[in-house]
Motif scaffolding. Sequence first.
Motif, mmCIF file in Angstrom:
data_model
loop_
_atom_site.group_PDB
_atom_site.id
_atom_site.type_symbol
_atom_site.label_atom_id
_atom_site.label_comp_id
_atom_site.label_asym_id
_atom_site.label_seq_id
_atom_site.Cartn_x
_atom_site.Cartn_y
_atom_site.Cartn_z
ATOM 1 N N HIS A 1 -33.987 19.991 -18.439
ATOM 2 C CA HIS A 1 -34.210 20.050 -17.186
ATOM 3 C C HIS A 1 -35.345 21.098 -16.810
ATOM 4 C CE1 HIS A 1 -34.001 20.863 -12.887
ATOM 5 N NE2 HIS A 1 -33.130 19.922 -12.615
ATOM 6 N N TRP B 1 -35.401 15.203 -15.803
ATOM 7 C CA TRP B 1 -34.787 13.542 -16.035
ATOM 8 C C TRP B 1 -35.824 12.812 -14.522
ATOM 9 C CZ3 TRP B 1 -34.418 13.258 -10.500
ATOM 10 C CH2 TRP B 1 -34.580 13.861 -9.647
ATOM 11 N N TRP C 1 -24.751 23.457 -12.578
ATOM 12 C CA TRP C 1 -24.364 21.812 -12.285
ATOM 13 C C TRP C 1 -22.821 22.269 -12.612
ATOM 14 C CZ3 TRP C 1 -29.357 22.039 -13.262
ATOM 15 C CH2 TRP C 1 -30.181 22.046 -12.480
ATOM 16 N N HIS D 1 -37.383 15.177 -6.883
ATOM 17 C CA HIS D 1 -36.540 12.906 -6.639
ATOM 18 C C HIS D 1 -37.343 12.495 -6.005
ATOM 19 C CE1 HIS D 1 -32.361 14.276 -6.676
ATOM 20 N NE2 HIS D 1 -32.879 15.280 -6.868
ATOM 21 N N GLN E 1 -30.501 19.109 -20.151
ATOM 22 C CA GLN E 1 -29.096 18.081 -19.296
ATOM 23 C C GLN E 1 -29.680 16.738 -20.014
ATOM 24 O OE1 GLN E 1 -29.723 19.013 -14.658
ATOM 25 N NE2 GLN E 1 -29.894 16.574 -14.753
ATOM 26 N N GLU F 1 -31.940 15.396 -1.402
ATOM 27 C CA GLU F 1 -32.160 16.394 -2.106
ATOM 28 C C GLU F 1 -34.145 17.292 -1.212
ATOM 29 O OE1 GLU F 1 -31.458 18.451 -5.253
ATOM 30 O OE2 GLU F 1 -29.296 17.263 -5.645
ATOM 31 N N THR G 1 -23.993 14.060 -11.119
ATOM 32 C CA THR G 1 -24.001 14.571 -10.060
ATOM 33 C C THR G 1 -24.598 13.184 -9.428
ATOM 34 O OG1 THR G 1 -25.001 16.266 -10.396
ATOM 35 C CG2 THR G 1 -26.156 15.385 -9.018
HETATM 36 C C1 FUC Z 1 -29.699 17.417 -9.126
HETATM 37 C C2 FUC Z 1 -30.555 17.068 -9.259
HETATM 38 C C3 FUC Z 1 -31.306 18.676 -10.328
HETATM 39 C C4 FUC Z 1 -30.597 18.875 -11.101
HETATM 40 C C5 FUC Z 1 -29.326 18.511 -10.213
HETATM 41 C C6 FUC Z 1 -27.670 18.337 -11.574
HETATM 42 O O1 FUC Z 1 -29.181 18.257 -7.852
HETATM 43 O O2 FUC Z 1 -31.600 17.174 -8.117
HETATM 44 O O3 FUC Z 1 -32.013 18.924 -10.310
HETATM 45 O O4 FUC Z 1 -30.253 17.343 -12.176
HETATM 46 O O5 FUC Z 1 -29.387 17.229 -10.041
#
Ligand code: FUC
Length: 819
Positions: A673, A627, A372, A588, A677, A508, A377
Amino acid sequence: MRRIFCLLFMAVALAGYAQTPRVQKLWYNKPSGKTWENALPVGNGRLGGMVYGNVVSETIQLNEHTLWSGGPNRNDNPDALAALPEIRQLIFDGKQKEAEKLANKAIITKKSHGQLFQPLGELHLTFDGHENYSNYYRELDIERAVAKTTYQVDGVNYTREVLASFPDRVMVIRLTADKPGKLAFNASFSSLHINKQIKTTTSKDLTIAGTAADHEGVKGMVRFKGITRIKTEGGSVTASDTALTVTGANAATIFVSIATNFKNYQDVSGDENALAASYLDKASTKSFTAILNPHIAAYQHYFKRVKFDLGTTEQGNLPTDERLQNFRNVNDPELVTLYYQYGRYLLISSSQPGGQPANLQGIWNNKMMPPWDSKYTININAQMNYWPAERANLSELHEPFLKMVEELSQTGQETAKTMYGARGWMAHHNTDIWRATGAIDGAFWGMWIAGGGWTSQHLWQHYLYHGDKAYLAKIYPVLKGAATFYADFLIEHPKYHWLVVNPGSSPENAPAAHDGSSLDAGTTMDNQIAFDVFSSTIRAAEILKKDAAFSDTLRQMRKRLPPMHVGQHGQLQEWLDDVDDPNDHHRHVSHLYGLFPSDQISAYRTPELFSAARTTLLHRGDVSTGWSMGWKVNWWARLQDGNHAFTLIKSQLSPLGTTKDGGGTYNNLFDAHPPFQIDGNFGCTSGITEMLMQSADGAVHLLPALPDVWQTGSIGGLLAQGGFEIVNVQWKDGKLTKVEVKSKLGGNLRLRVPNALKSADGHAVNVASGQNSNAFYQSEAVANAVLSSKANLSAPDIRQTFLYDVPTVAGKSYVFVNQ
Ligand code: FUC
């Protein structure tokens, strides 16, 4: 049988409680080998280093907080505005999939999907002839922020210490041998950057210089410079083209300085050469001790504020990786306190005032293309990084994040205007060092407009903890801008007539009923964030005595937001329609934003919603990404179920791979994760705080979620809203024995506690009644649950508490004991 185990664990925990807590360290009896997640992190908010502790070929992997790909850029999609009415209509017509297709074309960026946080490279130290070593040991002392490796070769004891100095802004490595002339090694740099040069200078500095990558059409504009200088005691340093060699020394001090040309998100006109040289020239005149002592003092200024003791056990005598292996089966409360303080260590080390906020990996990343992009995020992860900042008494370290939000409020104005024809500012679900606010990745993830709204709440929270009106006045335009965006963007729902976010999503996740599309109107999280944005702006305007007419408009609009709904399974609805699947285990659980970090769902004010939130969480299950489990610790704490919160901690503190389909923890206690993370570390640290003290629901609530295995302990130095420092909390057999609270702002201290307390110093303690008069403890009344006719709710399962009011004077401390 389980009960017997539980009692046994408690007995072990209690037996050890009286001992003096040991120095908090992560330690190991083997080197990291090739595994980055075994290496130990050091950092000063600007430089990050991962110390492998390998004997013959030591590696320190290096990061610098501003070393990102690309350069100043924007990624808005101007086609959005024209497509917006059609996307909205499709969603209102139940054609989510078609709306998503159009959003993919017209809203998702055609430019950069965000830039990459990149490593500088690695410093290698090679020690020929050290193949046969003994007495190996390595540690990270989180009370002093120093990593150390020791071992013996041919009767000589070698020691290496590594730190990233806070005041001196360089990394320093101290190498010693306990016999004269026995230290010899080679130092070199390696780096994965294509555009780089490694060479030594005539004054025997080893340098690396280069430019970060171009990425997704954005030219790499960040130039970096790293310089290594070695000072020896005895022996000599010689330089080849690309390496330095030390021979015959008693000791050596290696200074590593790194800088870039990054000044701010719109300016890369800095001079990396001059900066790197200036830090180095200043630091390298100093002895190691002259660097070490101010470093420790600067670190402890933050670290020492919180003391936490849950007792000691035999487990504490084992290396950290073995304790991690055992944690799920053997009670080790001391690993919890270590992990908690490690979370604080990581925030101090990755987020310093004036620097960049901790990103997905804090400041530690060894990949050119990290997962990512190791960016921000903002549909959960970046916020989670900062949950411990206020409550675990590291408020100053919130600054880089708060500054980022202020910068997003600048870049996000253009996004609001060009993409949605709205005033104010907004951000979608991601940003990076260039503060890009366009929609990225794909509409399923990126079509979420609440990144600005949610992050803006951190500014309001910072005010609630400190009550600084000058600060509130400074950040008020950011709150107002976030609210203005919502005021323009909300649209009336044709069927329900509420004002809704459309297009929006519940991050998400997608209900089966929507044909695999996440897009929707009026999702619960969108409504909750809009509610908070309006409420905080209204309250800030009241405090600052301004914008009365605007506040009135917001009040009118707030009344028209959809209420929260309890659906057919007794769950808190994630979407406006009752379409949740009780077997959905998605990581989530965004609609529980209202329970934590927000305070809209409360055991005392909204009991139906509280029960529904609990049902939702039971449906979602425990094991998930790192997380997600970290968030769940906070939720179970708010649900006042300490044992369930502890179950989550056990899952989170499992070696990666031991929980099926879930995350866990690496040997260096980084959260998995997976992959690594850092949000999981910070989320769990926040959650542990919430288990012991909460201040969101009208009172300072002590021991709201104490698990059976922590029945005796103490914690001191937490912060509560309204300027209360919870100087000391001691408990025994589940009952508070002593509480000391320092009032920094005065005002009513309302205490919610599990057992009756009395004053230990003669001040008034009244049984509380009515609303808390303290202005920092006013929760906005949400409309209580709208219940589905099929909802089957049980009464909230919470313990009886005692509620007291204590009038306080700013600057005074108040002590209470068990009645
Ligand atoms: C969001 C989460 C993923 C991941 C990403 C960096 O998209 O849904 O699990 O942590 O961030």
